[in-house]
Write a protein that holds these residues in place. Sequence first.
Motif, PDB file in Angstrom:
ATOM      1  N   TRP A  26       0.809  -1.209   0.000  1.00 23.72           N
ATOM      2  CA  TRP A  26       0.000   0.000   0.000  1.00 23.72           C
ATOM      3  C   TRP A  26       0.847   1.266   0.000  1.00 23.72           C
ATOM      4  O   TRP A  26       0.374   2.347   0.348  1.00 23.72           O
ATOM      5  N   GLY A  27       2.095   1.163  -0.419  1.00 27.08           N
ATOM      6  CA  GLY A  27       2.994   2.320  -0.368  1.00 27.08           C
ATOM      7  C   GLY A  27       2.654   3.437  -1.333  1.00 27.08           C
ATOM      8  O   GLY A  27       3.114   4.567  -1.165  1.00 27.08           O
ATOM      9  N   CYS A  28       1.870   3.136  -2.379  1.00 29.25           N
ATOM     10  CA  CYS A  28       1.475   4.173  -3.336  1.00 29.25           C
ATOM     11  C   CYS A  28       0.088   4.740  -3.043  1.00 29.25           C
ATOM     12  O   CYS A  28      -0.437   5.551  -3.806  1.00 29.25           O
ATOM     13  N   ALA A  29      -0.550   4.277  -1.958  1.00 34.18           N
ATOM     14  CA  ALA A  29      -1.926   4.675  -1.670  1.00 34.18           C
ATOM     15  C   ALA A  29      -2.021   6.159  -1.334  1.00 34.18           C
ATOM     16  O   ALA A  29      -1.042   6.796  -0.920  1.00 34.18           O
ATOM     17  N   LYS A  30      -3.230   6.708  -1.525  1.00 35.13           N
ATOM     18  CA  LYS A  30      -3.484   8.097  -1.168  1.00 35.13           C
ATOM     19  C   LYS A  30      -4.933   8.222  -0.707  1.00 35.13           C
ATOM     20  O   LYS A  30      -5.769   7.355  -0.959  1.00 35.13           O
ATOM     21  N   PHE A  31      -5.240   9.321  -0.037  1.00 35.38           N
ATOM     22  CA  PHE A  31      -6.617   9.624   0.344  1.00 35.38           C
ATOM     23  C   PHE A  31      -7.358  10.216  -0.852  1.00 35.38           C
ATOM     24  O   PHE A  31      -6.814  11.055  -1.577  1.00 35.38           O
ATOM     25  N   VAL A  32      -8.574   9.767  -1.058  1.00 32.76           N
ATOM     26  CA  VAL A  32      -9.355  10.298  -2.166  1.00 32.76           C
ATOM     27  C   VAL A  32     -10.064  11.584  -1.770  1.00 32.76           C
ATOM     28  O   VAL A  32     -10.482  12.351  -2.627  1.00 32.76           O
ATOM     29  N   ASP A  33     -10.237  11.835  -0.489  1.00 32.60           N
ATOM     30  CA  ASP A  33     -10.795  13.085   0.007  1.00 32.60           C
ATOM     31  C   ASP A  33      -9.776  13.714   0.942  1.00 32.60           C
ATOM     32  O   ASP A  33      -9.088  13.004   1.682  1.00 32.60           O
ATOM     33  N   PRO A  34      -9.646  15.023   0.946  1.00 31.30           N
ATOM     34  CA  PRO A  34      -8.696  15.657   1.866  1.00 31.30           C
ATOM     35  C   PRO A  34      -9.069  15.354   3.310  1.00 31.30           C
ATOM     36  O   PRO A  34     -10.246  15.475   3.685  1.00 31.30           O
ATOM     37  N   PRO A  35      -8.120  14.948   4.138  1.00 33.38           N
ATOM     38  CA  PRO A  35      -8.421  14.725   5.559  1.00 33.38           C
ATOM     39  C   PRO A  35      -8.649  16.046   6.270  1.00 33.38           C
ATOM     40  O   PRO A  35      -8.276  17.114   5.785  1.00 33.38           O
ATOM     41  N   THR A  36      -9.270  15.992   7.410  1.00 35.48           N
ATOM     42  CA  THR A  36      -9.430  17.177   8.242  1.00 35.48           C
ATOM     43  C   THR A  36      -8.058  17.610   8.764  1.00 35.48           C
ATOM     44  O   THR A  36      -7.098  16.818   8.754  1.00 35.48           O
ATOM     45  N   PRO A  37      -7.935  18.854   9.225  1.00 39.36           N
ATOM     46  CA  PRO A  37      -6.636  19.289   9.763  1.00 39.36           C
ATOM     47  C   PRO A  37      -6.144  18.381  10.888  1.00 39.36           C
ATOM     48  O   PRO A  37      -4.937  18.112  10.994  1.00 39.36           O
TER      49      PRO A  37
END
Length: 430
Positions: free
Chosen positions: A410-421
């Motif tokens: 999962w090293g290339c994974a990313k969030f599809v929505d911006p996380p909260t601060p």
Amino acid sequence: MDKQEFLGLMEKLDLGNKYSAYYTQAGGAFLNIAELPVLGPASSSSTSILERVYVAAFKVMLTKLADTIKEGLMPEDSKLSFLVLNGQAKSYCPQDLRPDLLFFEQNTKKLRFATAHILFEAKRQMDEEEAYSEHLGQVAQYAFTLKTAQPMRRYIPVFFLYGCQLNLLVFTNSRYFKTNIRSVLHDNADFKPVRTNLVSKSLQRLWFLSPLPPREFGHLVPTPGIPWELYINNTEISDTSSYARPAILTDESTATSRRLTNVKLIGKKVNIIGRCTFLFTATYNNMAVVFRMTWIRTNRLPEGAIYKILMDNGVPNIPTIYDSGVVVTDIGDYRLEYLIMEHCGTPIVEHILQMRTNNKPASKVAKFARDCVSTVTKMLAAALCAKVLHRDVSPGNIAVKGNRIFVINWGCAKFVDPPTPEQAADITLR
């Protein structure tokens, strides 16, 4: 290339305080050696002869510096504890690469590229830009091969003697740093005693670097080569349940260290430029595990943090992560992180081929394939609900062990929505 002043590079390599203490003690210990013009190359029109003279002069200089230590003019910990061997006389590399000299630890059992510590290359003096365009590719190939053979290295140091000028080149995954140690040799044809102070200061720098133990000068563990026993020391971290925390790799056990034994590299072709992962099989708490070391850009999420998010959201069909951490936070814009994870069996392609080899009916192979697609699809959907996108789904990242199917890497994974601060701060910390 990143040009650095010597003191600035020492700070970048976490050697600043050590060099300051050393410089205070060194005094004029090298002045007598610096007065010897015989260390310099003789005039010659032959490139090969000049380079051999440079190499011979460098070895003589190291010998004379070592004699100075024996005379008690320098602290005991400044002793040179390495073998300096001629790489031209014998190739220590399967690719027949032959740097002029190689530094080995004196207790190294097998003298080969995979156990070398420092490389040394000498070239005759010519126009600087021409010299680096012509010779740097060769030196970089040496460093690249050594980095590939020694995946635990933070960086590869190379002494590059260009005429009478000595440079230190430090090769990382994405770039190399260059600093000029300055003139360490006199030219016999143009010897001026007034230069001895400058040469003396350069010899001080050279002798600071030469005796440095591997652990402090590039290596993460003192002795390269596999197998080894390895410990992960988390003495500075009180929360042992969190993932992707800072850690130290060590070869010595402490009360808080976690022990890996039977560590063996899984051989595969690796390009050390860009994201690259080295895989090892190992034993951890009497369990067979996979130990992963990954160099990755510092602007990417640690894989251990991604697994933590998946586990917290109940995403199925991922391996159990026993430990993870960040070993090197930043060198050349790269981070080195590790994972100790459940052994997930074999890649799906190998598993299907084994089913065919064992004469499993085609209907069973087809059913397994359908079940696998269904399982992976549901798993990726669950990950997406946790706002994690894998981005590297391939047969090589789907593994089978018994009746279980895993999605790994999962090293290339990313969030599809911006996380909260708050989430961003927590993820960055992890």
